[in-house]
Design an enzyme around this catalytic site. Structure first.
Site, PDB file in Angstrom:
ATOM      1  N   LYS A 190       0.881  -1.173   0.000  1.00 43.60           N
ATOM      2  CA  LYS A 190       0.000   0.000   0.000  1.00 43.60           C
ATOM      3  C   LYS A 190       0.917   1.222   0.000  1.00 43.60           C
ATOM      4  CE  LYS A 190      -1.799   3.096   1.793  1.00 43.60           C
ATOM      5  NZ  LYS A 190      -1.546   4.493   1.334  1.00 43.60           N
ATOM      6  N   GLY A 243       6.742   5.538   8.167  1.00 45.97           N
ATOM      7  CA  GLY A 243       5.929   6.750   8.116  1.00 45.97           C
ATOM      8  C   GLY A 243       6.053   7.518   9.411  1.00 45.97           C
ATOM      9  N   THR A 247       1.267   7.853  13.116  1.00 44.18           N
ATOM     10  CA  THR A 247       0.616   6.780  12.354  1.00 44.18           C
ATOM     11  C   THR A 247       1.090   5.424  12.876  1.00 44.18           C
ATOM     12  OG1 THR A 247       0.817   8.265  10.461  1.00 44.18           O
ATOM     13  CG2 THR A 247       0.036   6.045  10.022  1.00 44.18           C
ATOM     14  N   GLU A 265       9.406   1.911  11.142  1.00 44.13           N
ATOM     15  CA  GLU A 265      10.452   2.903  10.851  1.00 44.13           C
ATOM     16  C   GLU A 265       9.759   4.256  10.851  1.00 44.13           C
ATOM     17  OE1 GLU A 265      13.475   1.996  10.619  1.00 44.13           O
ATOM     18  OE2 GLU A 265      13.562  -0.054   9.877  1.00 44.13           O
ATOM     19  N   CYS A 299      13.934  11.029   6.417  1.00 47.27           N
ATOM     20  CA  CYS A 299      13.715  10.661   7.818  1.00 47.27           C
ATOM     21  C   CYS A 299      14.966  10.876   8.654  1.00 47.27           C
ATOM     22  CB  CYS A 299      13.253   9.210   7.920  1.00 47.27           C
ATOM     23  SG  CYS A 299      14.358   8.037   7.132  1.00 47.27           S
ATOM     24  N   GLU A 397       9.385  17.295  14.218  1.00 48.66           N
ATOM     25  CA  GLU A 397       9.846  16.970  12.869  1.00 48.66           C
ATOM     26  C   GLU A 397       9.132  17.870  11.862  1.00 48.66           C
ATOM     27  OE1 GLU A 397       8.621  13.212  11.001  1.00 48.66           O
ATOM     28  OE2 GLU A 397      10.711  12.925  10.412  1.00 48.66           O
TER      29      GLU A 397
HETATM   30  P1  NAD Z   1       2.336   8.837   7.099  1.00 51.32           P
HETATM   31  O1  NAD Z   1       2.460   8.166   8.417  1.00 51.32           O
HETATM   32  O2  NAD Z   1       1.358   9.922   6.941  1.00 51.32           O
HETATM   33  O3  NAD Z   1       1.960   7.774   5.971  1.00 51.32           O
HETATM   34  C1  NAD Z   1       2.756   6.635   5.707  1.00 51.32           C
HETATM   35  C2  NAD Z   1       1.896   5.555   5.075  1.00 51.32           C
HETATM   36  O4  NAD Z   1       0.941   5.107   6.035  1.00 51.32           O
HETATM   37  C3  NAD Z   1       1.092   6.024   3.867  1.00 51.32           C
HETATM   38  O5  NAD Z   1       1.066   4.986   2.901  1.00 51.32           O
HETATM   39  C4  NAD Z   1      -0.282   6.243   4.461  1.00 51.32           C
HETATM   40  O6  NAD Z   1      -1.305   6.118   3.510  1.00 51.32           O
HETATM   41  C5  NAD Z   1      -0.354   5.133   5.475  1.00 51.32           C
HETATM   42  N1  NAD Z   1      -1.318   5.352   6.571  1.00 51.32           N
HETATM   43  C6  NAD Z   1      -1.748   6.523   7.089  1.00 51.32           C
HETATM   44  N2  NAD Z   1      -2.636   6.310   8.059  1.00 51.32           N
HETATM   45  C7  NAD Z   1      -2.779   4.975   8.182  1.00 51.32           C
HETATM   46  C8  NAD Z   1      -3.561   4.128   9.017  1.00 51.32           C
HETATM   47  N3  NAD Z   1      -4.375   4.623   9.935  1.00 51.32           N
HETATM   48  N4  NAD Z   1      -3.451   2.796   8.872  1.00 51.32           N
HETATM   49  C9  NAD Z   1      -2.610   2.273   7.955  1.00 51.32           C
HETATM   50  N5  NAD Z   1      -1.866   3.015   7.119  1.00 51.32           N
HETATM   51  C10 NAD Z   1      -1.936   4.357   7.238  1.00 51.32           C
HETATM   52  O7  NAD Z   1       3.804   9.309   6.736  1.00 51.32           O
HETATM   53  P2  NAD Z   1       4.247  10.173   5.466  1.00 51.32           P
HETATM   54  O8  NAD Z   1       3.818  11.588   5.706  1.00 51.32           O
HETATM   55  O9  NAD Z   1       3.847   9.471   4.227  1.00 51.32           O
HETATM   56  O10 NAD Z   1       5.832  10.064   5.549  1.00 51.32           O
HETATM   57  C11 NAD Z   1       6.646  10.937   6.273  1.00 51.32           C
HETATM   58  C12 NAD Z   1       7.070  10.328   7.585  1.00 51.32           C
HETATM   59  O11 NAD Z   1       7.750   9.105   7.355  1.00 51.32           O
HETATM   60  C13 NAD Z   1       8.039  11.186   8.366  1.00 51.32           C
HETATM   61  O12 NAD Z   1       7.678  11.185   9.718  1.00 51.32           O
HETATM   62  C14 NAD Z   1       9.379  10.462   8.177  1.00 51.32           C
HETATM   63  O13 NAD Z   1      10.344  10.687   9.173  1.00 51.32           O
HETATM   64  C15 NAD Z   1       8.942   9.056   8.144  1.00 51.32           C
HETATM   65  N6  NAD Z   1       9.954   8.226   7.502  1.00 51.32           N
HETATM   66  C16 NAD Z   1      10.673   7.355   8.273  1.00 51.32           C
HETATM   67  C17 NAD Z   1      11.653   6.574   7.698  1.00 51.32           C
HETATM   68  C18 NAD Z   1      12.460   5.608   8.518  1.00 51.32           C
HETATM   69  O14 NAD Z   1      13.060   4.738   7.936  1.00 51.32           O
HETATM   70  N7  NAD Z   1      12.479   5.724   9.834  1.00 51.32           N
HETATM   71  C19 NAD Z   1      11.906   6.665   6.328  1.00 51.32           C
HETATM   72  C20 NAD Z   1      11.158   7.565   5.566  1.00 51.32           C
HETATM   73  C21 NAD Z   1      10.173   8.329   6.170  1.00 51.32           C
END
Ligand code: NAD
Length: 493
Positions: A190, A243, A247, A265, A299, A397
């Site tokens: 997804k 993400g 979340t 992550e 990230c 962040e």
């Molecule tokens: P997000 O949490 O908004 O979304 C990530 C994914 O989760 C998307 O596909 C989204 O559709 C899905 N999602 C959202 N709500 C959900 C739910 N209730 N149930 C299941 N899935 C759900 O994050 P984003 O804005 O897409 O990404 C940015 C974030 O990701 C930043 O905080 C960044 O630091 C983090 N990130 C972390 C790493 C790591 O390896 N630690 C790497 C890249 C990004």
């Protein structure tokens, strides 16, 4: 439109699709209820694509296909060498198409084209790495002489649910797909709804490489709908999520009734600590790259820079001058170093933090929309200095090209500042004192530390955060552990 003459004509990649669908059991399909969602390109913020909007029924179909491929299909039963061959073909195809992948990714996400190209190559490398690793894998065996022989059977787990963010979409998808598939699982991906374009290329890549139908399934859609249905699906024993921390917490709670395997992550607010004895040229270059590359949507961005008082003024002066030279431009222009942020909502969030920062620190570079970019999700590389540790721009962040710089006097103070946030993903340390570097690294609340180094990954090392930055580790055999059961077999001799 309202072209002002400074805005370049909209750049559209050739053969851009205007509709993308789910991929289930080897077929491209619409949502069961026929609905779609709109995808914008971050330079014009115009809708260029309609993507199928997955709901629980679509996730059901995809999970059923993945389950059939796991239970009846050849994939989990292939020898590691056979799966490895297929996955090397995946890597070959990704490498052959790196320019096209980068073009689409850059268009969809706003990442600078040269950096998107690097991410496409890293995606290929992720497949190669895990394809090799499963072939080289050894499993433990233990003997109690004359009494017992104990050994370990490693087995794929089943259908893995992979949920990914928008910041480097294709690469982060590969970071999960590689090990999940190499170990013999089947998957439902997804991808993030802001950037679904490059994910839709996986179907063709896997077909061409010879991955059997049903092994890879893709459901587009919103997190609260498609993502949530995957998290709550009883036939999905594993969720690998990247993400936001918030979340991640929600997913943890929603998966709890099913006792799923979870890899998390999450977000970061990583410090770069610059001691007075550091190589200042290298530290300035690296800390500029550390927060402004990938538009700051990284990230592991070094989004807080802590600088020892003796060199603080000099560092700040050089850093601000350098930040002014960072080239903001159209994502497809090879000269661009910072492109357009992914989406107007995210742009508004980052701009909101810049407004907050004005009363929390002293602005020395950037501070809003760059000149020449009246539209699109552009943010000038922005530097706040003298930022106190209780400032929101120090604690939270931002995930954009915005950095907070703070002075310190002693090692103890630097450590308290570095660790004084809820996150613990990465940290960067600049010093020429070997002993200080290693002891400081040991005390940092960070999953990954780079000493006198840019953010360069070694895929064998653990990747993951502490505190609010995540749970579990991926990377090297740790990814293999996450995606496999290890069954102990005991034999009496
Ligand atoms: P997000 O949490 O908004 O979304 C990530 C994914 O989760 C998307 O596909 C989204 O559709 C899905 N999602 C959202 N709500 C959900 C739910 N209730 N149930 C299941 N899935 C759900 O994050 P984003 O804005 O897409 O990404 C940015 C974030 O990701 C930043 O905080 C960044 O630091 C983090 N990130 C972390 C790493 C790591 O390896 N630690 C790497 C890249 C990004």
């Amino acid at each position: 439109g309202t072209s002002t003459g400074t805005v370049a004509p909209r750049h559209l990649p050739a053969d851009l699709p205007d509709r993308i669908r789910h991929y289930v059991g080897g077929e491209h399909v619409d949502s069961v209820d026929g609905t779609t969602f709109e995808v914008l390109d971050p330079v014009s913020n115009e809708t260029y694509l309609h993507a199928a909007a997955g709901k629980a029924a679509d996730v059901d179909r995809a999970v059923a296909a993945a389950r059939r491929a796991f239970e009846d299909g050849p994939w989990p039963r292939l020898l590691p060498r056979e799966r490895s061959r297929v996955l090397h073909r995946v890597a070959d195809i990704v490498e052959e198409r790196d320019a096209r992948l980068a073009e689409l990714e850059s268009f969809d996400s706003g990442l600078p084209i040269t950096q998107a190209l690097g991410q496409a190559r890293r995606a290929a490398e992720n497949f190669r790495f895990f394809a090799d690793l499963v072939v080289a894998q050894t499993d433990d065996a233990f003997k109690v002489p004359g009494r017992q022989l104990n050994y370990v059977n490693r087995k794929p787990i089943g259908v893995a649910g992979l949920i990914t963010p928008w910041n480097t979409p294709f690469m982060l998808e590969s970071w999960k797909l590689g090990p999940a598939l190499a170990t013999g699982n089947t998957v439902v991906l997804k991808p993030a709804e802001f950037t679904p374009l490059s994910a839709s290329l996986w179907a063709g890549i896997f077909e061409e490489a010879g991955v059997p139908a049903g092994v890879f399934n893709l459901v587009h859609g919103l997190g609260e709908e498609a993502g949530d249905a995957l998290v709550r699906h009883p036939d999905v024993p594993l969720i690998s999520f990247t993400g936001e921390s918030r979340t991640g917490q929600l997913i943890f709670a929603n998966a709890a009734p099913h006792l799923k395997g979870l890899s998390m992550e999450l977000g970061g607010k990583s410090p770069a600590v610059v001691f007075a004895d550091a190589d200042l040229d290298a530290a300035v270059d690296a800390t500029i790259f550390g927060v402004f590359s990938l538009n700051g949507e990284r990230c592991t961005a070094g989004s807080r820079i802590l600088v020892q008082r003796e060199v603080y003024d000099e560092f700040v002066e050089r850093y601000a001058a350098h930040a002014h030279r960072v080239v903001v431009g159209l994502p497809h222009d090879p000269a661009t170093e910072v492109g357009a942020l992914v989406h107007p909502e995210h742009h508004a969030k980052v701009m909101g933090y810049i407004e907050i920062g004005r009363s929390e620190g002293r602005l020395v570079a950037g501070g809003g929309r760059p000149e020449g970019f009246p539209t699109g999700n552009y943010v000038a590389p922005t530097v706040f200095v003298d930022v106190p540790p209780d400032a929101r721009i120090f604690q939270e962040e931002i995930f954009g090209p915005v950095v907070a710089i703070t002075p310190f006097d002693t090692d103890e103070e630097a450590l308290a500042l570095a660790n004084g946030v809820r996150y613990g993903l990465a940290a960067y340390v600049w010093t020429n004192d070997l002993r200080r570097a290693h002891t400081f690294a040991q005390s940092l609340d960070a999953g990954m530390v780079w000493l006198n180094s840019n953010n360069v990954r070694d895929l064998r090392t653990p990747f993951g955060g502490v505190k609010a930055s995540g749970l579990g580790h991926e990377g090297g055999y740790r990814s293999i552990d996450f995606y496999t059961h290890q069954q102990a077999v005991h034999v009496t001799l």
